[in-house]
Design a protein around this motif. Structure first.
Motif, PDB file in Angstrom:
ATOM      1  N   SER A  51      64.603  51.044  46.889  1.00 38.73           N
ATOM      2  CA  SER A  51      66.022  51.378  46.820  1.00 38.73           C
ATOM      3  C   SER A  51      66.858  50.167  46.406  1.00 38.73           C
ATOM      4  O   SER A  51      67.756  50.273  45.564  1.00 38.73           O
ATOM      5  N   GLY A  81      66.079  58.459  44.004  1.00 37.73           N
ATOM      6  CA  GLY A  81      66.736  58.712  45.290  1.00 37.73           C
ATOM      7  C   GLY A  81      65.955  59.674  46.158  1.00 37.73           C
ATOM      8  O   GLY A  81      65.803  59.470  47.362  1.00 37.73           O
ATOM      9  N   VAL A  84      62.803  57.878  47.510  1.00 36.02           N
ATOM     10  CA  VAL A  84      63.152  56.934  48.575  1.00 36.02           C
ATOM     11  C   VAL A  84      63.479  57.689  49.863  1.00 36.02           C
ATOM     12  O   VAL A  84      63.024  57.297  50.952  1.00 36.02           O
TER      13      VAL A  84
END
Length: 129
Positions: A51, A81, A84
């Protein structure tokens, strides 16, 4: 800006690394839970570093005014995203599972022995059972 992002991420990465070192150092005591907890900590570490690397690269593209690269990179934003977030959830879930797997059920004899002990409420009221 990128150095500030790395500086903000550094404490959580250090906590995860120290946790991983402690788990690996106590692997004989933890036995089978060692690899479950180590896997969870590695997942959380990869999610945190991934991230931060993605955001750092995104900021770099934005500040260098590379619009073509920024558009291409932002198209990957949802996939990165989601990955993660899934790593975070899976890592936390594995940690919770490891905590409850480490608990041993109380035997019936031990539970009966503990129930014979006077409770705090009995000692305060002065009464007996």
């Amino acid at each position: 800006m990128i150095s500030m992002l790395a500086l903000v991420t550094l404490p959580s990465v250090l906590v995860l690394l120290v946790g991983l070192a402690l788990v690996l150092a106590r692997r004989r005591r933890l036995r089978s839970l060692t690899w479950l907890v180590a896997g969870a900590l590695v997942m959380l570490l990869v999610a945190q570093v991934g991230s931060t690397a993605y955001l750092g690269y995104l900021f770099h593209m934005a500040f260098s005014m590379d619009t073509d690269g920024l558009i291409a990179l932002s198209a990957w934003g949802d996939a990165i995203g989601t990955t993660v977030q899934r790593l975070d959830i899976a890592g936390l879930l594995l940690l919770v599972i490891a905590v409850f797997m480490g608990r041993r059920p109380v035997s019936a004899d031990r539970a009966d022995a503990e129930s014979d002990l006077p409770s705090v409420g009995d000692s305060l009221s002065g009464g007996t059972r």
